[in-house]
Enzyme design. Structure first.
Site, PDB file in Angstrom:
ATOM      1  N   SER A  20       0.836  -1.202   0.000  1.00 55.21           N
ATOM      2  CA  SER A  20       0.000   0.000   0.000  1.00 55.21           C
ATOM      3  C   SER A  20       0.872   1.253   0.000  1.00 55.21           C
ATOM      4  O   SER A  20       1.855   1.354   0.739  1.00 55.21           O
ATOM      5  CB  SER A  20      -0.911   0.008   1.228  1.00 55.21           C
ATOM      6  OG  SER A  20      -1.593   1.242   1.325  1.00 55.21           O
ATOM      7  N   SER A  22      -0.439   4.146   0.811  1.00 58.87           N
ATOM      8  CA  SER A  22      -1.084   5.086   1.724  1.00 58.87           C
ATOM      9  C   SER A  22      -0.209   5.487   2.908  1.00 58.87           C
ATOM     10  O   SER A  22      -0.181   6.666   3.281  1.00 58.87           O
ATOM     11  CB  SER A  22      -2.414   4.510   2.214  1.00 58.87           C
ATOM     12  OG  SER A  22      -3.342   4.439   1.154  1.00 58.87           O
ATOM     13  N   THR A  67      -9.152  -1.041   2.347  1.00 55.17           N
ATOM     14  CA  THR A  67      -8.836  -1.399   0.969  1.00 55.17           C
ATOM     15  C   THR A  67      -9.270  -2.831   0.697  1.00 55.17           C
ATOM     16  O   THR A  67      -9.832  -3.502   1.572  1.00 55.17           O
ATOM     17  CB  THR A  67      -7.326  -1.185   0.693  1.00 55.17           C
ATOM     18  OG1 THR A  67      -7.084  -1.357  -0.706  1.00 55.17           O
ATOM     19  CG2 THR A  67      -6.463  -2.140   1.504  1.00 55.17           C
ATOM     20  N   LYS A  71     -13.743  -3.442   1.512  1.00 55.85           N
ATOM     21  CA  LYS A  71     -14.562  -2.239   1.367  1.00 55.85           C
ATOM     22  C   LYS A  71     -16.057  -2.521   1.517  1.00 55.85           C
ATOM     23  O   LYS A  71     -16.790  -1.732   2.110  1.00 55.85           O
ATOM     24  CB  LYS A  71     -14.298  -1.575   0.014  1.00 55.85           C
ATOM     25  CG  LYS A  71     -12.917  -0.950  -0.118  1.00 55.85           C
ATOM     26  CD  LYS A  71     -12.785  -0.243  -1.451  1.00 55.85           C
ATOM     27  CE  LYS A  71     -11.424   0.403  -1.626  1.00 55.85           C
ATOM     28  NZ  LYS A  71     -11.320   1.167  -2.885  1.00 55.85           N
ATOM     29  N   ASP A 108     -13.344   7.823  -3.458  1.00 58.99           N
ATOM     30  CA  ASP A 108     -12.831   7.513  -4.797  1.00 58.99           C
ATOM     31  C   ASP A 108     -13.423   8.429  -5.865  1.00 58.99           C
ATOM     32  O   ASP A 108     -12.717   8.899  -6.762  1.00 58.99           O
ATOM     33  CB  ASP A 108     -13.104   6.053  -5.154  1.00 58.99           C
ATOM     34  CG  ASP A 108     -12.199   5.087  -4.402  1.00 58.99           C
ATOM     35  OD1 ASP A 108     -11.094   5.507  -3.994  1.00 58.99           O
ATOM     36  OD2 ASP A 108     -12.589   3.920  -4.212  1.00 58.99           O
ATOM     37  N   GLY A 135     -15.662  -2.646 -12.610  1.00 60.59           N
ATOM     38  CA  GLY A 135     -15.343  -3.017 -11.239  1.00 60.59           C
ATOM     39  C   GLY A 135     -15.680  -1.899 -10.256  1.00 60.59           C
ATOM     40  O   GLY A 135     -16.435  -0.975 -10.572  1.00 60.59           O
ATOM     41  N   ALA A 137     -13.803   0.534  -9.090  1.00 61.31           N
ATOM     42  CA  ALA A 137     -13.347   1.863  -9.505  1.00 61.31           C
ATOM     43  C   ALA A 137     -14.294   2.470 -10.530  1.00 61.31           C
ATOM     44  O   ALA A 137     -14.600   3.666 -10.483  1.00 61.31           O
ATOM     45  CB  ALA A 137     -11.935   1.781 -10.074  1.00 61.31           C
TER      46      ALA A 137
END
Length: 281
Positions: A20, A22, A67, A71, A108, A135, A137
């Site tokens: 990740s 992040s 993540t 989610k 997002d 998907g 996203a």
């Protein structure tokens, strides 16, 4: 960094978080703004994700990111839900409120739209947009585009049934286009967005013709490894405006950082270069 008894704790929960970005991103902001905080990678199994989320207040966390593949499960655990997360059907950000309750949101859609504006400024949201992929996203980006007032959305996916299911679920008059007709579907679009893994390092290339786009169109790719995908290279060669995937990653983190640490962070060239240094082979 010296942590104190007042250190604000946040992190990212996932099945595997070793890769990740992040922690690097939030760590940069924490240092830049001199905040007494820490952002930790938290590997959590699917069986224990609900337990881990509910433990956030007791452990003194101000919140966390969530993540894959957690989610959707986080969606069912939080006490309060922001409307965009409800529409997307997934939570990627949790804030621990002062009373200990958990508020879930999804950043997002915000990240995509903010990055779009950051990269190209004004864009034609009065024209159709084509989204490739169906998907999570794609779902977030479609909702972001709907909220931005895009009048017509076209959706295509290698497995047509997934695109149809997503379009039906969003119930927004989204036109599903056959994958084989994707190059024809760009005609009349002001924006084309790739949300698939095609073009990513180790994946097959994305093959789509951009010849039918007008000169003011924008092409976006949420892939950021490599940063310059073949799709974006083709678009630049045509003189089209391009949006890479790194900016979406950076911008989607801003609302969560602000909520946890009380500081509105900036996405600028220094941050991009810092994150790019981690992406380079």
């Amino acid at each position: 960094m010296i942590y104190t008894g007042k250190t604000k704790l946040a992190g990212v929960m996932g099945l595997s978080v070793s890769h990740s970005r992040s922690p690097r991103l939030h760590g940069y902001w924490l240092e830049r703004y001199g905040i007494d905080g820490a952002y930790l990678p938290l590997a959590v199994s699917e069986e224990r994700i609900a337990q881990a989320i509910k433990a956030l207040p007791a452990l003194g966390f101000v919140g966390c990111n969530v993540t894959v593949p957690h989610k959707e499960k986080a969606f069912a655990v939080v006490d309060n839900m922001e409307e965009t997360a409800r529409r997307i059907g997934a939570v990627n950000t949790i804030v621990v409120e002062k009373n200990g309750s958990l508020t879930g949101s999804n950043t997002d859609a915000y990240g995509f739209i903010a990055n779009l504006g950051d990269c190209v400024g004004e864009w034609r949201n009065d024209q159709a947009a084509l989204v490739l992929g169906a998907g999570g996203a794609a779902r977030a980006i479609l909702i972001g585009l709907l909220e931005a007032g895009v009048p017509a959305l076209r959706l295509t996916n290698r497995t047509r049934s997934r695109a149809e299911a997503l379009a039906d679920e969003l119930a927004a008059g989204i036109e599903v286009v056959a994958w084989d007709a994707r190059s024809d579907a760009v005609a009349g679009c002001g924006l084309v967005v790739n949300t698939t893994t095609l073009g990513m390092v180790g994946k097959e290339p994305l093959e789509v013709s951009l010849d039918a786009l007008d000169d003011e169109a924008v092409v976006a790719d949420i892939v950021y490894v490599p940063l310059e995908t073949a799709l974006l290279s083709t678009a630049r060669a045509r003189g089209l405006r391009c949006v890479d995937g790194l900016g979406m990653l950076l911008h989607q983190a801003r609302p969560s950082f602000a909520a946890w640490f009380g500081c509105e962070p900036e996405v600028d060239e220094g941050l991009r270069n810092f994150m790019l240094a981690d992406l380079m082979p």
